[in-house]
Design an enzyme around this catalytic site. Structure first.
Site, PDB file in Angstrom:
ATOM      1  N   ALA A  76       1.439   8.635  -2.678  1.00 53.32           N
ATOM      2  CA  ALA A  76       2.180   8.193  -1.611  1.00 53.32           C
ATOM      3  C   ALA A  76       2.761   6.687  -2.283  1.00 53.32           C
ATOM      4  CB  ALA A  76       1.432   8.280  -0.568  1.00 53.32           C
ATOM      5  N   GLY A 115      -1.181  11.829  -3.314  1.00 55.10           N
ATOM      6  CA  GLY A 115       0.021  12.668  -2.958  1.00 55.10           C
ATOM      7  C   GLY A 115       0.335  13.404  -4.007  1.00 55.10           C
ATOM      8  N   GLU A 118      -1.379  16.238  -4.680  1.00 53.43           N
ATOM      9  CA  GLU A 118      -1.032  17.206  -3.488  1.00 53.43           C
ATOM     10  C   GLU A 118       0.222  17.944  -3.617  1.00 53.43           C
ATOM     11  OE1 GLU A 118      -2.012  14.009  -0.654  1.00 53.43           O
ATOM     12  OE2 GLU A 118      -3.194  15.316   0.455  1.00 53.43           O
ATOM     13  N   GLU A 138      -7.621   8.434  -2.589  1.00 52.45           N
ATOM     14  CA  GLU A 138      -7.186   7.774  -1.069  1.00 52.45           C
ATOM     15  C   GLU A 138      -8.431   7.139  -0.643  1.00 52.45           C
ATOM     16  OE1 GLU A 138      -6.368  10.640  -2.109  1.00 52.45           O
ATOM     17  OE2 GLU A 138      -4.466  11.246  -1.605  1.00 52.45           O
TER      18      GLU A 138
HETATM   19  N1  3HC Z   1       2.682   3.128  -4.467  1.00 51.79           N
HETATM   20  C1  3HC Z   1       3.363   1.823  -4.669  1.00 51.79           C
HETATM   21  N2  3HC Z   1       3.185   1.336  -5.847  1.00 51.79           N
HETATM   22  C2  3HC Z   1       2.422   1.694  -6.876  1.00 51.79           C
HETATM   23  C3  3HC Z   1       1.545   2.794  -6.468  1.00 51.79           C
HETATM   24  C4  3HC Z   1       1.646   3.640  -5.279  1.00 51.79           C
HETATM   25  N3  3HC Z   1       1.120   4.497  -5.301  1.00 51.79           N
HETATM   26  N4  3HC Z   1       0.742   2.876  -7.608  1.00 51.79           N
HETATM   27  C5  3HC Z   1       1.028   1.960  -8.542  1.00 51.79           C
HETATM   28  N5  3HC Z   1       2.159   1.163  -7.900  1.00 51.79           N
HETATM   29  C6  3HC Z   1       2.849  -0.225  -8.395  1.00 51.79           C
HETATM   30  C7  3HC Z   1       1.782  -1.221  -8.810  1.00 51.79           C
HETATM   31  O1  3HC Z   1       1.452  -1.976  -7.812  1.00 51.79           O
HETATM   32  C8  3HC Z   1       2.373  -1.933  -9.973  1.00 51.79           C
HETATM   33  O2  3HC Z   1       3.407  -2.747  -9.320  1.00 51.79           O
HETATM   34  P1  3HC Z   1       3.782  -4.142  -9.915  1.00 51.79           P
HETATM   35  O3  3HC Z   1       4.451  -3.805 -11.199  1.00 51.79           O
HETATM   36  O4  3HC Z   1       4.972  -4.661  -9.062  1.00 51.79           O
HETATM   37  O5  3HC Z   1       2.555  -5.006  -9.823  1.00 51.79           O
HETATM   38  C9  3HC Z   1       3.067  -0.891 -10.674  1.00 51.79           C
HETATM   39  O6  3HC Z   1       3.092   0.249  -9.736  1.00 51.79           O
HETATM   40  C10 3HC Z   1       2.118  -0.471 -11.786  1.00 51.79           C
HETATM   41  O7  3HC Z   1       0.861  -0.016 -11.535  1.00 51.79           O
HETATM   42  P2  3HC Z   1      -0.386  -0.486 -12.612  1.00 51.79           P
HETATM   43  O8  3HC Z   1      -0.164  -1.800 -13.073  1.00 51.79           O
HETATM   44  O9  3HC Z   1      -1.787   0.050 -11.666  1.00 51.79           O
HETATM   45  O10 3HC Z   1      -0.239   0.524 -13.689  1.00 51.79           O
HETATM   46  P3  3HC Z   1      -1.060   1.235 -14.531  1.00 51.79           P
HETATM   47  O11 3HC Z   1      -0.369   1.775 -15.760  1.00 51.79           O
HETATM   48  O12 3HC Z   1      -2.391   0.060 -14.862  1.00 51.79           O
HETATM   49  O13 3HC Z   1      -1.640   2.299 -13.498  1.00 51.79           O
HETATM   50  C11 3HC Z   1      -1.866   4.066 -11.816  1.00 51.79           C
HETATM   51  C12 3HC Z   1      -1.091   3.432 -13.032  1.00 51.79           C
HETATM   52  C13 3HC Z   1      -3.120   4.639 -12.690  1.00 51.79           C
HETATM   53  C14 3HC Z   1      -1.009   5.145 -11.501  1.00 51.79           C
HETATM   54  C15 3HC Z   1      -2.486   3.176 -10.770  1.00 51.79           C
HETATM   55  O14 3HC Z   1      -1.348   2.187 -10.516  1.00 51.79           O
HETATM   56  C16 3HC Z   1      -2.769   3.373  -9.695  1.00 51.79           C
HETATM   57  O15 3HC Z   1      -4.106   3.968  -9.701  1.00 51.79           O
HETATM   58  N6  3HC Z   1      -2.272   3.521  -8.560  1.00 51.79           N
HETATM   59  C17 3HC Z   1      -2.871   4.063  -7.184  1.00 51.79           C
HETATM   60  C18 3HC Z   1      -2.744   5.535  -7.268  1.00 51.79           C
HETATM   61  C19 3HC Z   1      -3.281   6.000  -5.574  1.00 51.79           C
HETATM   62  O16 3HC Z   1      -4.150   5.336  -4.964  1.00 51.79           O
HETATM   63  N7  3HC Z   1      -2.569   7.004  -5.133  1.00 51.79           N
HETATM   64  C20 3HC Z   1      -2.892   7.541  -3.863  1.00 51.79           C
HETATM   65  C21 3HC Z   1      -1.976   6.902  -2.949  1.00 51.79           C
HETATM   66  S1  3HC Z   1      -2.667   7.255  -1.267  1.00 51.79           S
HETATM   67  C22 3HC Z   1      -1.828   8.862  -0.968  1.00 51.79           C
HETATM   68  O17 3HC Z   1      -1.140   9.198  -1.905  1.00 51.79           O
HETATM   69  C23 3HC Z   1      -1.900   9.330   0.657  1.00 51.79           C
HETATM   70  C24 3HC Z   1      -1.644  10.865   0.342  1.00 51.79           C
HETATM   71  O18 3HC Z   1      -2.700  11.555   0.589  1.00 51.79           O
HETATM   72  C25 3HC Z   1      -0.759  11.253   1.708  1.00 51.79           C
END
Ligand code: 3HC
Ligand code: NAI
Length: 714
Positions: A76, A115, A118, A138
């Site tokens: 997400a 997501g 998912e 999450e």
């Molecule tokens: N939403 C919005 N922005 C995101 C994001 C997300 N899910 N994931 C990463 N970003 C952004 C970061 O903030 C960063 O932004 P910036 O360049 O402006 O600082 C940019 O994307 C790049 O991220 P990283 O520097 O972390 O890049 P890496 O290549 O090192 O890592 C990654 C990539 C492994 C995808 C890592 O970013 C990550 O772990 N992201 C979070 C993933 C996550 O937690 N997903 C679950 C979200 S909750 C959800 O999905 C709810 C659902 O169940 C309904």
């Protein structure tokens, strides 16, 4: 897009970040929403529209979903949390995908997280290529998988494996995902598009049916599933101190076992929304973004880092050895310098001990250790550092000793070598000014144990050149540390603030709270340990030496609590001597309260003429946090920290501040800055010298502003 890109008919408006084109009988749906293909509203709309298109177009026989760039879909869009929801909701999009009457295949490379996974679980077939990272992280954001993940995952791979993924938030690689049953196939090449298309064609050729995860039988063995849920519930109650979402994840899996799929989805949605609204979610999301924001110091934009291929470490004590291990673990060669052969042998032994520990735990082989140590060398002669690109000094905390080391480095190091000090408190400007190349001197303040703790304060002295600072940030990346830019002052960001709230704790102890009550209150707030447990762990002698050094310059009017000195005078330095604030009989790691310490405290109260009073845990925390926040505000006000979020990250990664509270400054915003200021003014009635409101805090309260507003405007 290729020329056969399907243009969007008016009845099927396709949102921009999702495009689709027909490849033979397969509708190739590409999610292209840089940087990580997060599922923002346009992506959700695009996916739903693509499925609608596939259903209504006879030429389409199957759908293949891929991600453009380095990832499938990272989840997400975290930036949308807390904002008004915009339809379609992700669970609806996933249901739409799953309901499709034509086979939908997800081809995964890079991250398929939250997501993103998912979406793949709602698809009918899944393929991953090498380098794929599949997970449901999450929980690390205070949430639970909220787009069917808690219902589909256990149905697909069983309750135990699903709970393990969801409660840890860890990533599984392609091979593990195959073993778990999370994907059906692993590609033989890393060309995800070719692999995905080949898989889709093979499925079509084999007349593979639509196969929905909601109907999967992973929970068929009800007894095993119930046992896994019970075990996870017991474990979670024990381990996830104060966290809101983990038990809800367990509840959702229970619902997956007990309820029909659609009912389970409704239950999941309710729990997800409760998590979304919790302050823990806000704290954890703040921590996520703050941890990325700190990496973007101004110098990393204005200058290119110098190449670092070899590193020197001066001093092989606690810190020097830990730093050497951190650098070795990053794959770089290390040369250690010590005063004499015996100290060098001790330094090498400290390094070896870390790897021997890993071998004992079965996490390293003796061959791997030998390979790492082949990159390690030691010397008592500084000339061994002639070719080092970067040298980190970690000798005794004494300005003259450090200046002497830097004079040697100035003599032997090649031009352009970065010269770093790991000092905790000393004036790095003075160290830099004492040699001929101050532009090359920077602070790299590691935390103990240096090979484990994530925080690295990059301390920026006046004369340092920007590329040296950029090099420090690059090094942090290589070492997998979280760098925070700090200015020069006594204690930089972390230790400076620590000194103040520790003093507040000492005042409370002398006024009537026991160290055991203070530790307990702080633990209940979410810290792994209280401040006096930390003293006992680190060694009471360290703080004692600092206090003695500062005695001459201490404000004679400032209140000074002598209890810790009385304890140190007895040689009670904590765990290493078997007693400190606590007793550690026979090498115990957990201390027990010591009546003799309580007697010392009582005697000190009497000596100071203080009639002890009682404190509630809540008052202890209010004072502890107010002291921390006020000094945090001073540190920002004096530009020692770039923004409040830099203070937050310092405390999250270096001082055990509970992550779900986001850091002290985020916490301050949560309780309200006006309330914090009112507390400080109240406490100031007893001790106006100690409780002086930070000018920044006063200004923010007057403007009705928050620390968060400073993060945004910086
Ligand atoms: N939403 C919005 N922005 C995101 C994001 C997300 N899910 N994931 C990463 N970003 C952004 C970061 O903030 C960063 O932004 P910036 O360049 O402006 O600082 C940019 O994307 C790049 O991220 P990283 O520097 O972390 O890049 P890496 O290549 O090192 O890592 C990654 C990539 C492994 C995808 C890592 O970013 C990550 O772990 N992201 C979070 C993933 C996550 O937690 N997903 C679950 C979200 S909750 C959800 O999905 C709810 C659902 O169940 C309904
Ligand atoms: P330590 O006493 O364990 O190690 C210091 C080492 O430096 C000793 O092995 C000593 O032989 C060596 N040494 C002294 N003078 C030397 C010289 N002239 N040349 C070469 N080697 C010399 O001390 P520790 O704890 O490792 O601290 C080192 C530095 O790191 C200090 O500046 C300290 O403030 C800082 N620091 C310490 C932390 C901690 O938790 N211990 C945390 C962060 C920083």
């Amino acid at each position: 897009m290729a020329s056969d890109t399907v243009s969007s008919p008016a009845s099927h408006p396709i949102a921009q970040p999702v495009s689709h084109e027909l490849r033979g009988k397969v509708l190739l749906v590409t999610v292209d929403n840089p940087p990580v293909n997060a599922l923002g509203v346009e992506v959700r709309r695009g996916l739903a529209a693509a499925i609608d298109y596939a259903e209504s177009n006879d030429a389409v026989q199957a759908v293949l979903i891929v991600g453009a760039g380095r990832n499938f879909i990272a989840g997400a869009d975290i930036r949308e949390f807390g904002k008004p929801p915009q339809p379609p909701a992700l669970p609806d999009v996933c249901n739409r995908i799953e309901a499709c009457r034509k086979p939908v295949i997800a081809a995964i490379h890079g991250a398929a997280l939250g997501g993103g996974l998912e979406v793949a679980l709602a698809s009918h077939y899944r393929l991953a290529v090498a380098g794929a990272k599949l997970g449901l992280p999450e929980v690390q954001l205070g949430l639970l998988p909220g787009a069917g993940g808690t219902q589909r995952t256990p149905r697909l791979i069983g309750a135990e494996a699903a709970l393990s993924l969801m409660l840890s938030g860890r990533h599984a690689g392609a091979e593990e995902a195959l073993k778990l049953g999370l994907v059906d196939r692993v590609g033989t090449s890393d060309d995800v598009l070719a692999e995905g298309l080949a898989y889709a064609q093979a499925l079509l050729a084999g007349h593979a049916p639509v196969r929905r995860t909601r109907d999967a039988q992973g929970l068929a063995n009800r007894e095993a599933a119930q046992a896994a849920i019970d075990a996870a519930r017991a474990d979670t109650a024990k381990k996830s101190r104060g966290l809101f979402s983990p038990l809800k994840i367990v509840d959702c899996v229970q619902a997956a076992l007990d309820e029909p799929f659609d009912e389970g989805l409704r239950f999941e949605r309710k729990q997800f929304l409760a998590c979304l609204e919790s302050p823990q979610r806000a704290g954890l999301v703040h921590a996520f973004f703050a941890g990325r924001e700190v990496q973007k110091a101004p110098e990393t934009r204005s200058a290119a880092p110098r190449p670092i291929e070899s590193v020197g470490v001066v001093g092989g004590g606690t810190m020097g050895a830990g730093i050497a291990v951190a650098v070795l673990d990053a794959g770089l060669p290390v040369t250690m310098i010590e005063r004499d052969d015996a100290s060098l042998a001790r330094g090498r032994a400290h390094v070896e001990k870390v790897y021997d520990g890993l071998i004992a735990k079965g996490r390293m082989t003796p061959e791997a250790k030998a390979k790492v140590l082949a990159r390690f060398s030691g010397s008592t002669a500084y000339d061994a550092l002639a070719n080092a690109d970067l040298v980190i000094e970690a000798v005794f905390e004494d300005l003259d000793v450090k200046k002497a080391v830097f004079a040697e480095l100035d003599r032997v190091c090649k031009p352009g070598a970065v010269l770093a000090t790991n000092t905790s408190y000393l004036d790095i400007d003075a160290i830099a000014a004492s040699i001929s190349r101050p532009q090359d001197v920077v602070g790299l303040h590691f935390f103990s144990p240096a090979n484990i703790m994530k925080l690295l304060e990059v301390v920026v002295p006046k004369q340092v050149s920007a590329d040296v600072v950029a090099t420090a940030f690059e090094l942090a990346k290589k070492l997998r540390k979280v760098p925070v830019r700090a200015g020069v002052c006594d204690g930089f960001i972390g230790n400076r603030i620590l000194a103040v709230y520790r003093t507040a704790a000492d005042h409370m102890m002398e006024d009537g709270a026991s160290p055991y009550q203070i530790d307990k209150a702080v633990r209940e707030f979410g810290y792994p340990m209280g401040p006096y447990q930390v003293v006992d762990l680190a060694g009471g002698d360290i703080g004692w030496a600092t206090r003695k050094r500062r005695a001459a310059t201490r404000d004679p009017k400032a209140r000074y609590v002598q209890i810790a000195d009385r304890i140190c005078e007895r040689g009670w330095f904590g765990q290493k001597t078997g007693r400190g604030f606590y007793l550690y009989p026979e090498g115990a790691r957990t201390g027990t309260p010591d009546p003799e310490v309580e007697a010392i405290i009582a005697a000190e109260r009497a000596r100071a003429g203080i009639a002890p009073r009682s404190f509630t845990d809540e008052e202890i925390l209010r004072r502890y946090m107010a002291a921390m926040i006020n000094e945090g505000a001073n540190v920002v006000h004096e530009k020692i920290a770039l923004r409040p979020l830099d203070v937050d990250v310092t405390f999250l990664y270096g001082y055990g501040f509970p992550r779900y509270r986001g850091g002290p400054m985020k916490y301050a915003d949560t309780v309200g800055l006006a309330n914090v200021l009112a507390d400080i003014r109240e406490f100031a009635k007893e001790d106006p010298l100690f409780w002086r409101p930070s000018p920044l805090l006063v200004e923010l309260v007057e403007r009705g502003a928050t620390f968060a507003s400073l993060n945004e405007s910086a």
